[in-house]
Design a protein around this motif. Structure first.
Motif, PDB file in Angstrom:
ATOM      1  N   PRO A 182       0.694  -1.259   0.092  1.00  0.00           N
ATOM      2  CA  PRO A 182      -0.101  -0.047  -0.028  1.00  0.00           C
ATOM      3  C   PRO A 182       0.850   1.253   0.046  1.00  0.00           C
ATOM      4  CG  PRO A 182      -0.872  -1.581   1.607  1.00  0.00           C
ATOM      5  CD  PRO A 182       0.623  -2.269   1.168  1.00  0.00           C
ATOM      6  N   LEU A 183       1.981   1.249   0.635  1.00  0.00           N
ATOM      7  CA  LEU A 183       2.727   2.439   0.538  1.00  0.00           C
ATOM      8  C   LEU A 183       3.454   2.856  -0.472  1.00  0.00           C
ATOM      9  CD1 LEU A 183       4.677   1.697   4.178  1.00  0.00           C
ATOM     10  CD2 LEU A 183       3.392   3.755   3.581  1.00  0.00           C
ATOM     11  N   VAL A 184       3.544   1.773  -1.639  1.00  0.00           N
ATOM     12  CA  VAL A 184       4.192   1.971  -3.021  1.00  0.00           C
ATOM     13  C   VAL A 184       3.025   2.756  -3.582  1.00  0.00           C
ATOM     14  CG1 VAL A 184       4.648   0.916  -4.935  1.00  0.00           C
ATOM     15  CG2 VAL A 184       5.836   0.153  -3.193  1.00  0.00           C
ATOM     16  N   PHE A 185       1.819   2.470  -3.522  1.00  0.00           N
ATOM     17  CA  PHE A 185       0.551   2.990  -4.107  1.00  0.00           C
ATOM     18  C   PHE A 185       0.515   4.311  -3.517  1.00  0.00           C
ATOM     19  CE2 PHE A 185      -1.971  -1.028  -5.838  1.00  0.00           C
ATOM     20  CZ  PHE A 185      -1.071  -1.370  -6.426  1.00  0.00           C
ATOM     21  N   ALA A 186       0.558   4.587  -2.253  1.00  0.00           N
ATOM     22  CA  ALA A 186       0.553   5.696  -1.644  1.00  0.00           C
ATOM     23  C   ALA A 186       1.441   6.798  -2.048  1.00  0.00           C
ATOM     24  CB  ALA A 186       0.631   5.807  -0.312  1.00  0.00           C
ATOM     25  N   ALA A 187       2.890   6.343  -2.446  1.00  0.00           N
ATOM     26  CA  ALA A 187       3.954   6.967  -2.854  1.00  0.00           C
ATOM     27  C   ALA A 187       3.614   7.483  -4.256  1.00  0.00           C
ATOM     28  CB  ALA A 187       5.355   6.453  -2.714  1.00  0.00           C
ATOM     29  N   ALA A 188       3.003   6.589  -4.979  1.00  0.00           N
ATOM     30  CA  ALA A 188       2.725   6.879  -6.303  1.00  0.00           C
ATOM     31  C   ALA A 188       1.628   7.973  -6.482  1.00  0.00           C
ATOM     32  CB  ALA A 188       2.269   5.628  -7.112  1.00  0.00           C
ATOM     33  N   ARG A 189       0.719   7.933  -5.608  1.00  0.00           N
ATOM     34  CA  ARG A 189      -0.333   9.056  -5.501  1.00  0.00           C
ATOM     35  C   ARG A 189       0.539  10.327  -5.111  1.00  0.00           C
ATOM     36  NH1 ARG A 189      -4.222   8.804  -7.987  1.00  0.00           N
ATOM     37  NH2 ARG A 189      -6.361   8.001  -7.295  1.00  0.00           N
ATOM     38  N   LEU A 190       1.256  10.585  -4.033  1.00  0.00           N
ATOM     39  CA  LEU A 190       1.909  11.718  -3.709  1.00  0.00           C
ATOM     40  C   LEU A 190       2.646  12.259  -4.698  1.00  0.00           C
ATOM     41  CD1 LEU A 190       2.968  10.759  -0.188  1.00  0.00           C
ATOM     42  CD2 LEU A 190       1.453  12.411  -0.433  1.00  0.00           C
ATOM     43  N   ALA A 191       3.510  11.412  -5.191  1.00  0.00           N
ATOM     44  CA  ALA A 191       4.565  11.835  -6.362  1.00  0.00           C
ATOM     45  C   ALA A 191       3.809  12.312  -7.811  1.00  0.00           C
ATOM     46  CB  ALA A 191       5.491  10.907  -6.824  1.00  0.00           C
ATOM     47  N   GLY A 192       2.406  11.972  -7.938  1.00  0.00           N
ATOM     48  CA  GLY A 192       1.796  12.447  -9.075  1.00  0.00           C
ATOM     49  C   GLY A 192       2.106  11.429 -10.194  1.00  0.00           C
ATOM     50  N   VAL A 193       2.008  10.075  -9.912  1.00  0.00           N
ATOM     51  CA  VAL A 193       2.256   9.057 -10.933  1.00  0.00           C
ATOM     52  C   VAL A 193       0.815   9.190 -11.621  1.00  0.00           C
ATOM     53  CG1 VAL A 193       2.629   6.468 -11.502  1.00  0.00           C
ATOM     54  CG2 VAL A 193       3.822   7.818  -9.838  1.00  0.00           C
ATOM     55  N   ASP A 194       0.761   9.154 -12.942  1.00  0.00           N
ATOM     56  CA  ASP A 194      -0.417   9.251 -13.907  1.00  0.00           C
ATOM     57  C   ASP A 194      -1.067   7.974 -14.021  1.00  0.00           C
ATOM     58  OD1 ASP A 194      -0.263  12.302 -14.664  1.00  0.00           O
ATOM     59  OD2 ASP A 194       1.620  11.415 -15.198  1.00  0.00           O
ATOM     60  N   GLU A 195      -0.420   6.845 -14.169  1.00  0.00           N
ATOM     61  CA  GLU A 195      -0.814   5.534 -14.449  1.00  0.00           C
ATOM     62  C   GLU A 195      -0.001   4.466 -13.782  1.00  0.00           C
ATOM     63  OE1 GLU A 195      -0.698   4.821 -18.819  1.00  0.00           O
ATOM     64  OE2 GLU A 195      -1.150   7.088 -19.182  1.00  0.00           O
ATOM     65  N   VAL A 196      -0.693   3.368 -13.295  1.00  0.00           N
ATOM     66  CA  VAL A 196      -0.071   2.489 -12.605  1.00  0.00           C
ATOM     67  C   VAL A 196      -0.472   1.111 -13.287  1.00  0.00           C
ATOM     68  CG1 VAL A 196       0.532   1.246 -10.152  1.00  0.00           C
ATOM     69  CG2 VAL A 196       0.228   3.697 -10.316  1.00  0.00           C
ATOM     70  N   TYR A 197       0.711   0.122 -13.613  1.00  0.00           N
ATOM     71  CA  TYR A 197       0.269  -1.146 -13.936  1.00  0.00           C
ATOM     72  C   TYR A 197       0.722  -2.086 -12.942  1.00  0.00           C
ATOM     73  CZ  TYR A 197      -1.232   1.485 -18.009  1.00  0.00           C
ATOM     74  OH  TYR A 197      -1.901   2.521 -18.901  1.00  0.00           O
ATOM     75  N   ARG A 198      -0.360  -3.239 -12.856  1.00  0.00           N
ATOM     76  CA  ARG A 198       0.481  -4.048 -11.850  1.00  0.00           C
ATOM     77  C   ARG A 198       1.243  -5.453 -12.557  1.00  0.00           C
ATOM     78  NH1 ARG A 198      -4.173  -4.432  -9.092  1.00  0.00           N
ATOM     79  NH2 ARG A 198      -5.592  -3.541 -10.327  1.00  0.00           N
ATOM     80  N   ILE A 199       2.162  -5.005 -13.181  1.00  0.00           N
ATOM     81  CA  ILE A 199       3.226  -5.995 -14.060  1.00  0.00           C
ATOM     82  C   ILE A 199       4.568  -5.503 -13.668  1.00  0.00           C
ATOM     83  CG2 ILE A 199       1.388  -5.836 -15.830  1.00  0.00           C
ATOM     84  CD1 ILE A 199       2.929  -4.072 -17.366  1.00  0.00           C
ATOM     85  N   GLY A 200       5.286  -6.682 -13.958  1.00  0.00           N
ATOM     86  CA  GLY A 200       6.548  -6.632 -13.626  1.00  0.00           C
ATOM     87  C   GLY A 200       7.828  -7.428 -14.759  1.00  0.00           C
ATOM     88  N   GLY A 201       8.868  -7.626 -14.344  1.00  0.00           N
ATOM     89  CA  GLY A 201       9.750  -8.286 -15.278  1.00  0.00           C
ATOM     90  C   GLY A 201       9.980  -7.782 -16.476  1.00  0.00           C
TER      91      GLY A 201
END
Lengths: 442, 442
Positions: A182-201
């Motif tokens: 949740p903190l990674v999502f919260a940080a994305a919100r705080l930093a103004g990230v526009d789009e988040v995708y749940r993918i990796g690698g």
């Protein structure tokens, strides 16, 4: 000589070197050449993954996420919804959220000072020259999943991009088995990230570089990752920009007898707890300090949750270098070119001014590196593995590019043209020469 | 519609696109995706050469020079002597030498304005923050041999390094069969290059990166080269810094009806003569201009010494894009992100301000790109293959690196520390948290 270095072989305890010993040059060279990373041979697997994503788009990303993250996604659920991001932020502990906000604000304030200035001037001939800085249009930030999923890294990558003026900031973070931080999502919100995708690698890197039906491609990809992510970044480099490929983290503490050995030990262990391949080095002109630090490390290790990792790092890659004076250490520090350099000494600032190669310098006994990792304001993405000899930490300039500008008047072209014609002809490039001479009616 | 685009397939004439055509999006996407480089598979050969130089040092370099350059060298003759450099400079034509000096002085004046400023400030909490720029200590400049051995490139790479304050600038230039280009040696002299070695290929890159008995290693390697040199640079990246890997050169001319078609044709051909893989693109809102430029290209080609190369480039990769207005062209230019952009139009400056992605912009009818290639003062090493979306031309910053600086007082650590402790604990990095709390007596 009291407290003579014990010259332990690596693996039993920290390496101990004495700059006065006859074998010092050879042992220091061995320290410089020490390999801490096991390079995994993942290039072929990554090539196949990237090719599959280029060919198969969303479906390939979904297939790899099922395979590697044990997740059933659809094109609709690749992206983390606004609601999920808000819910995650809402679920975070208030004190931690406040600390993240402090970090965000301070990173923003520091990096705002890095915004470059445009230049335009007209010289004596009447030629107008200059350059203009513009932001990269779209940036992808990779954030690892699992235990190395750090909200502080989200801020350190996204805030400078935002300050630079990047219009579209996209984050990719895998959620293996659906586990989100949740903190990674919260940080994305705080930093103004526009789009988040749940993918990796490698599949996430490929999707960001080439785009899919759901994910529009970006122009540059930054952020840490495992061997697959690093290999994928190398592979897509050229099609998009990438940041440095970071190696295991390292600290060098340069300290005199005024230093508190418990504090120094804590700093060495803070580095060592990152990774068994991390490296902590103490350089000192005080043998009593070295002895006390070793004892303090042993003592503090006992109560450290990550003592297995930190202990292995200290035993395998830790080092203590004895020098006659801290001034004598300066060329050694420049050759080691540490990612982090702490100077805990009476004349810390004067010593710092004489050092050329370091990612970041932390001055004095009250500036532990952890302050810089989180809330100092400077960036914690720094050059590792001696690359501070030729590269810098992440900053606003990494998210901008410079376009040079030139304008000649007829008169200034007449003045400069003959030299260009001469050089074009001398290089056998007659069309170059002609493109000037045709304008001079010659 | 008069002068309708002929939609020639590539290879018969320049591609011709009309932004009003229904198939324009697809054809423009194909232009963006066009591959101009044949990627040679040289990685394995380069890996062997680099390994041999690491193991064999001078002797390996000498062996490869015998094999590839048909030269018998010794450790003593690897380096070009001061006498040879002076003699070469003395043998150059006076007018060309004067032109090189003009270029050197103007490049120096332009790049001196790029020197960055250090920063240091103390914030409201009493934390002192900032950064310091320092020059890379030693830089290697690769200069190709044979016909692509350009003295102007020596200046464009070496002068910014000198301006940055690089203490040791080393040049490697192969001299196949012993053939030297006196102007390249003269340019090295003028630019203040400290050491010149008559070696080339992957063996030169390896020698610069790893060092030999005769050649001390450098920290960063820049400069153009063939596929072997590019692969070797990629391979040593990490051990040393490298500049971008340059692809074939390209120009985009954005012109309205006010442009002189003969001048535009000359500019398109100046680009095309570099390489059969070079690309020249005209974007215009004036069909009569396009027709006249095509005719002028055909006419000028006849008398061009490098007409085979320039003609092949124009036929295979040249393009003309018809637009309704130059304003409409702006997003197309940003997607193409050309290395060189000439704007020849009434409102050139206003158009330039709206374009984000270009390596260099040349404004107005009297600023042919060749001025920027030689004597304008700005750098001619620029991002190719659409990489102006995320990268910049070579400059002083490429030869410097930034060290961040942080200093906390006991009071400011007390103020900031709790936030760092909270984040360290939230990330599961307790030693990080402890390195702060131990100083706060908590």
């Amino acid at each position: 000589m009291t407290n003579a270095p014990d010259n332990s072989p690596s693996g039993i305890g920290p390496l101990e070197l004495d700059s006065a010993a006859t074998d010092f040059p050879a042992r220091f060279a061995a320290l410089l050449a020490m390999k801490r990373e096991v390079s995994e041979e993942v290039d072929q697997a990554v090539a196949r993954i990237v090719q599959a994503v280029v060919a198969g788009g969303d479906q390939a990303v979904i297939d790899f996420s099922r395979q590697f993250d044990r997740l059933d996604l659809t094109p609709e659920t690749l992206r983390v919804s606004e609601g999920e991001l808000d819910a995650a932020a809402g679920a975070c502990d208030g004190e931690t959220l406040a600390a993240l906000k402090t970090a965000r604000d301070r990173i923003e304030a520091y990096h705002s000072r890095q915004l470059p200035k445009d230049e335009r001037f007209t010289d004596a001939l009447g030629v107008t020259l200059g350059w203009r800085w513009t932001a990269v249009a779209a940036v992808g930030i990779y954030v690892p999943g699992g235990t190395a999923s750090y909200p502080s890294s989200v801020l350190m990558n996204a805030v400078p991009a935002k300050v630079a003026g990047v219009a579209r900031i996209v984050m990719a973070v895998p959620t293996p088995d659906g586990a989100v931080n949740p903190l990674v999502f919260a940080a994305a919100r705080l930093a103004g990230v526009d789009e988040v995708y749940r993918i990796g690698g490698a599949q996430a890197v490929a999707a960001l570089a080439y785009g899919t039906d759901t994910i529009r491609p970006v122009d540059k990809i930054v952020g840490p990752g495992n061997a697959y992510v690093a290999a994928a970044k190398r592979r897509v480099f050229g099609r998009v920009g990438i940041d440095m490929i970071a190696g295991p983290s390292e600290v060098l503490v340069l300290a005199d007898g005024s230093a508190n050995p418990e504090w120094i030990a804590a700093d060495l262990l803070a580095q060592a707890e990152h990774d068994t391949a991390a490296q902590s080095i103490l350089v000192t002109d005080d043998r009593a300090l070295a002895t006390a630090v070793k004892a303090a490390v042993a003592g503090q290790l006992k109560t450290l949750p990550r003592r297995e990792i930190a202990g292995a790092s200290w035993r395998n890659f830790g080092a203590i270098i004895h020098v006659a004076s801290l001034a004598e250490a300066i060329p050694l520090v420049d050759r080691l070119a540490p990612e982090h350099l702490e100077i805990v000494a009476a004349d810390a600032d004067a010593l710092a001014r004489r050092i050329r190669n370091a990612g970041a310098i932390f001055l004095g006994g009250h500036t532990p590196e952890a302050i810089g990792d989180y809330v100092g304001g400077s960036n914690h993405v720094l050059p590792t593995a001696r690359s501070a000899r030729f590269s810098s930490g992440l900053g606003v300039l990494d998210f901008m590019k410079r376009t040079s500008i030139l304008h000649c008047t007829p008169d200034s072209l007449a003045a400069l043209g003959p030299a260009a014609i001469a050089l074009g002809r001398a290089e056998g490039l007659d069309a170059h020469a002609r493109s000037v001479s045709i304008r001079l009616n010659r």
